[in-house]
Write a protein that holds these residues in place. Structure first.
Motif, PDB file in Angstrom:
ATOM      1  N   GLU A 294       0.828  -1.204   0.000  1.00 15.08           N
ATOM      2  CA  GLU A 294       0.000   0.000   0.000  1.00 15.08           C
ATOM      3  C   GLU A 294       0.865   1.258   0.000  1.00 15.08           C
ATOM      4  O   GLU A 294       0.626   2.216  -0.756  1.00 15.08           O
ATOM      5  CB  GLU A 294      -0.916   0.013   1.229  1.00 15.08           C
ATOM      6  CG  GLU A 294      -2.041  -1.005   1.195  1.00 15.08           C
ATOM      7  CD  GLU A 294      -3.202  -0.535   0.321  1.00 15.08           C
ATOM      8  OE1 GLU A 294      -3.057   0.475  -0.392  1.00 15.08           O
ATOM      9  OE2 GLU A 294      -4.251  -1.188   0.353  1.00 15.08           O
ATOM     10  N   TYR A 296       4.058   1.624  -0.881  1.00 13.60           N
ATOM     11  CA  TYR A 296       4.878   1.747  -2.084  1.00 13.60           C
ATOM     12  C   TYR A 296       4.064   2.312  -3.238  1.00 13.60           C
ATOM     13  O   TYR A 296       4.508   3.207  -3.967  1.00 13.60           O
ATOM     14  CB  TYR A 296       5.452   0.382  -2.466  1.00 13.60           C
ATOM     15  CG  TYR A 296       6.528   0.448  -3.525  1.00 13.60           C
ATOM     16  CD1 TYR A 296       7.857   0.664  -3.169  1.00 13.60           C
ATOM     17  CD2 TYR A 296       6.219   0.303  -4.872  1.00 13.60           C
ATOM     18  CE1 TYR A 296       8.845   0.738  -4.134  1.00 13.60           C
ATOM     19  CE2 TYR A 296       7.196   0.373  -5.845  1.00 13.60           C
ATOM     20  CZ  TYR A 296       8.513   0.588  -5.470  1.00 13.60           C
ATOM     21  OH  TYR A 296       9.496   0.677  -6.438  1.00 13.60           O
ATOM     22  N   ILE A 297       2.849   1.823  -3.398  1.00 15.80           N
ATOM     23  CA  ILE A 297       1.990   2.300  -4.479  1.00 15.80           C
ATOM     24  C   ILE A 297       1.543   3.732  -4.220  1.00 15.80           C
ATOM     25  O   ILE A 297       1.491   4.563  -5.136  1.00 15.80           O
ATOM     26  CB  ILE A 297       0.793   1.348  -4.658  1.00 15.80           C
ATOM     27  CG1 ILE A 297       1.301   0.016  -5.218  1.00 15.80           C
ATOM     28  CG2 ILE A 297      -0.271   1.949  -5.571  1.00 15.80           C
ATOM     29  CD1 ILE A 297       0.282  -1.076  -5.256  1.00 15.80           C
ATOM     30  N   SER A 300       4.371   5.968  -5.173  1.00 18.29           N
ATOM     31  CA  SER A 300       4.591   5.972  -6.620  1.00 18.29           C
ATOM     32  C   SER A 300       3.554   6.815  -7.343  1.00 18.29           C
ATOM     33  O   SER A 300       3.883   7.581  -8.257  1.00 18.29           O
ATOM     34  CB  SER A 300       4.561   4.536  -7.155  1.00 18.29           C
ATOM     35  OG  SER A 300       5.613   3.771  -6.606  1.00 18.29           O
ATOM     36  N   VAL A 363       4.806  -1.908 -10.850  1.00 17.77           N
ATOM     37  CA  VAL A 363       4.231  -0.653 -10.374  1.00 17.77           C
ATOM     38  C   VAL A 363       4.593   0.493 -11.325  1.00 17.77           C
ATOM     39  O   VAL A 363       3.734   1.308 -11.701  1.00 17.77           O
ATOM     40  CB  VAL A 363       4.706  -0.337  -8.947  1.00 17.77           C
ATOM     41  CG1 VAL A 363       4.243   1.058  -8.528  1.00 17.77           C
ATOM     42  CG2 VAL A 363       4.176  -1.376  -7.969  1.00 17.77           C
ATOM     43  N   GLY A 367       1.672   1.434 -13.822  1.00 16.09           N
ATOM     44  CA  GLY A 367       1.200   2.719 -13.353  1.00 16.09           C
ATOM     45  C   GLY A 367       1.159   3.730 -14.478  1.00 16.09           C
ATOM     46  O   GLY A 367       0.193   4.488 -14.630  1.00 16.09           O
ATOM     47  N   ARG A 382      -5.119   2.850  -9.509  1.00 23.85           N
ATOM     48  CA  ARG A 382      -4.261   2.448  -8.387  1.00 23.85           C
ATOM     49  C   ARG A 382      -4.628   1.058  -7.897  1.00 23.85           C
ATOM     50  O   ARG A 382      -3.745   0.260  -7.545  1.00 23.85           O
ATOM     51  CB  ARG A 382      -4.392   3.473  -7.253  1.00 23.85           C
ATOM     52  CG  ARG A 382      -3.805   4.826  -7.593  1.00 23.85           C
ATOM     53  CD  ARG A 382      -4.069   5.867  -6.526  1.00 23.85           C
ATOM     54  NE  ARG A 382      -3.301   5.624  -5.327  1.00 23.85           N
ATOM     55  CZ  ARG A 382      -2.901   6.575  -4.486  1.00 23.85           C
ATOM     56  NH1 ARG A 382      -3.192   7.842  -4.756  1.00 23.85           N
ATOM     57  NH2 ARG A 382      -2.233   6.292  -3.408  1.00 23.85           N
ATOM     58  N   VAL A 385      -3.096  -1.502 -10.218  1.00 23.85           N
ATOM     59  CA  VAL A 385      -1.655  -1.663  -9.989  1.00 23.85           C
ATOM     60  C   VAL A 385      -1.403  -2.429  -8.691  1.00 23.85           C
ATOM     61  O   VAL A 385      -0.520  -3.297  -8.624  1.00 23.85           O
ATOM     62  CB  VAL A 385      -0.957  -0.285  -9.963  1.00 23.85           C
ATOM     63  CG1 VAL A 385       0.503  -0.431  -9.574  1.00 23.85           C
ATOM     64  CG2 VAL A 385      -1.071   0.381 -11.326  1.00 23.85           C
ATOM     65  N   ARG A 386      -2.186  -2.135  -7.668  1.00 20.41           N
ATOM     66  CA  ARG A 386      -2.031  -2.865  -6.407  1.00 20.41           C
ATOM     67  C   ARG A 386      -2.311  -4.353  -6.601  1.00 20.41           C
ATOM     68  O   ARG A 386      -1.590  -5.210  -6.089  1.00 20.41           O
ATOM     69  CB  ARG A 386      -2.984  -2.306  -5.340  1.00 20.41           C
ATOM     70  CG  ARG A 386      -2.699  -2.874  -3.960  1.00 20.41           C
ATOM     71  CD  ARG A 386      -3.825  -2.610  -2.973  1.00 20.41           C
ATOM     72  NE  ARG A 386      -3.415  -2.904  -1.612  1.00 20.41           N
ATOM     73  CZ  ARG A 386      -3.199  -4.119  -1.140  1.00 20.41           C
ATOM     74  NH1 ARG A 386      -3.331  -5.179  -1.923  1.00 20.41           N
ATOM     75  NH2 ARG A 386      -2.825  -4.280   0.123  1.00 20.41           N
ATOM     76  N   MET A 389       0.681  -5.886  -8.485  1.00 18.94           N
ATOM     77  CA  MET A 389       1.869  -6.042  -7.648  1.00 18.94           C
ATOM     78  C   MET A 389       1.665  -7.188  -6.662  1.00 18.94           C
ATOM     79  O   MET A 389       2.574  -8.009  -6.452  1.00 18.94           O
ATOM     80  CB  MET A 389       2.167  -4.751  -6.888  1.00 18.94           C
ATOM     81  CG  MET A 389       3.479  -4.817  -6.105  1.00 18.94           C
ATOM     82  SD  MET A 389       3.813  -3.328  -5.137  1.00 18.94           S
ATOM     83  CE  MET A 389       5.588  -3.547  -4.806  1.00 18.94           C
TER      84      MET A 389
END
Length: 414
Positions: A294, A296-297, A300, A363, A367, A382, A385-386, A389
């Motif tokens: 969570e 890290y995203i 980013s 990511v 992203g 988002r 992407v989560r 990942m």
């Protein structure tokens, strides 16, 4: 009688290989014709007999990688294909993995330095990559007929990102193990179920507090490095974006490279701090890893320029700064890998390092594809992407009935 030195028959291939490796290691702007000539063992004058200049060698190196990806998957379009969809999927992914491993030292060119291609050449590279994505999607259409075009493109691009991530690091693993590991992660990503209907309230924030001109310089420099490239951005450009004379920049930084190093060091320190804070607050490895994903995203998406510049311009760091950054990153990856092995004991630490790097690559790459920069990151993007990942790191469930794709900012044809 003196012997006559003959030009090796594979001289052209030697030059192509040397150029690709030089650009892959040092970046387009840092490499000279003399550098490439030295690698081949010839003079720069002799090199000019084979190429008009550096750009031609760079263009040929990047497009050659795209051609290899096309060539290794060309069998998909050669009917009849007797394979079952899952077998065809694995054959495509394996061919791409073998190509990536054969070009590991230069494979980052098409992913990280394509911006330096001129317009027509960039279009050609994009056409090459689109054709590879379409081939990945051939078995995907059969395996998951409910997917809409944006979902298919996102999943195939994520699989390519997992495979291409081997060019982003030097973590070592035996070739057969690495091949099997990447195949498993890429196939798992293709099975990921992309969520729908994500509310903005569900988005985790990692907002930073501004600290005046110093922070403004860092922020504006990243935006310019992202838009123009590091070498196309001057200190005067940065000063103009901040609204101060160029001499004012030198109150904070010794030069442009110092600004880049400070930005990267700041980002690495914050990601490292996320690890330390999470481990101090959460004893359960699964929960800790979930919180790190969570965070890290969030970082980013709220700093998209940094996420992009970190991967494309890092080769421009001075050696001493790059060494410090690598040590911080290595410690961060190691912490993630230790958590991953605790949650997924089937991974050894060496395998977990590879998987963590693949997760980080997804990511950045996805992203950008689904809307890294849409007003702070659309919640749905988002969430995609989560999911990807998490699938890369931990595996995922096969989507039996994927929902529709309303609201996702992917502009790709079916």
């Amino acid at each position: 009688m003196s012997s006559v030195r003959r030009r090796p028959r594979n001289r052209k291939a030697q030059i192509a290989r040397a150029a690709a490796e030089a650009f892959g290691e040092s970046g387009y702007h840092a490499v000279s014709m003399d550098d490439i000539a030295t690698r081949v063992g010839i003079s720069a004058a002799a090199l000019y007999r084979h190429a008009a200049g550096k750009y031609q060698l760079f263009r040929d190196a990047v497009l050659a990688l795209g051609t290899q990806l096309q060539d290794c998957t060309a069998f998909v379009e050669e009917p009849p294909n007797p394979l079952e969809p899952a077998q065809l999927r694995d054959q495509i992914l394996t061919a791409l993995i073998d190509t990536a491993l054969a070009n590991r030292s230069s494979g980052g060119l098409y992913r990280r330095q394509a911006r330096y291609l001129v317009d027509d050449d960039h279009v050609l590279l994009m056409d090459q990559l689109k054709s590879v994505n379409r081939r990945i999607q051939v078995p995907l259409r059969e395996l998951r007929p409910g997917l809409a075009a944006p979902q298919r493109w996102t999943l195939s691009a994520a699989a390519l990102s997992v495979i291409g991530s081997v060019a982003d690091h030097h973590a070592q693993l035996g070739h057969p193990q690495l091949r099997e590991l990447l195949l498993g992660r890429a196939a798992t990503v293709l099975n990921a179920e992309l969520p729908q209907g994500v509310s903005r309230e569900a988005v985790v924030s990692a907002a930073e507090v501004s600290a005046g001109r110093y922070e403004d310089v860092l922020r504006q420099s990243l935006i310019l490095f992202h838009r123009r490239g590091y070498h196309q951005t001057s200190v005067e450009d940065i000063a103009g974006a901040v609204g101060m004379p160029a001499s004012g920049i030198y109150r904070y930084f010794s030069g442009k490279a110092d600004i880049l190093a400070a930005s990267f060091r700041r980002a690495a320190d914050r990601v490292s701090a996320d690890v330390a804070n999470t481990l101090a607050a959460e004893s359960d490895p699964g929960q800790a890893l979930d919180r790190l994903i969570e965070a890290y995203i969030a970082r980013s998406f709220e700093n998209p320029e940094l996420a992009h510049v970190y991967h494309t311009e890092r080769i421009n760091l001075p050696p001493a700064d790059d060494k410090v950054l690598r040590n911080i990153q290595r410690a961060t990856v190691e912490a993630w890998a230790q958590l991953l092995t605790a949650v997924r004991p089937q991974f050894g630490v060496a395998e977990a390092r590879i998987v963590v790097h693949a997760g980080f690559a997804v990511v950045v790459d996805i992203g950008r594809l689904v809307g890294f920069e849409d007003a702070g990151g659309a919640p749905q993007s988002r969430a995609w992407v989560r999911t990807l990942m998490t699938a890369t790191l931990l595996g995922g469930d096969v989507a039996e009935e994927p929902a529709d794709t309303a609201g996702v900012s992917v502009d790709l044809s079916a």
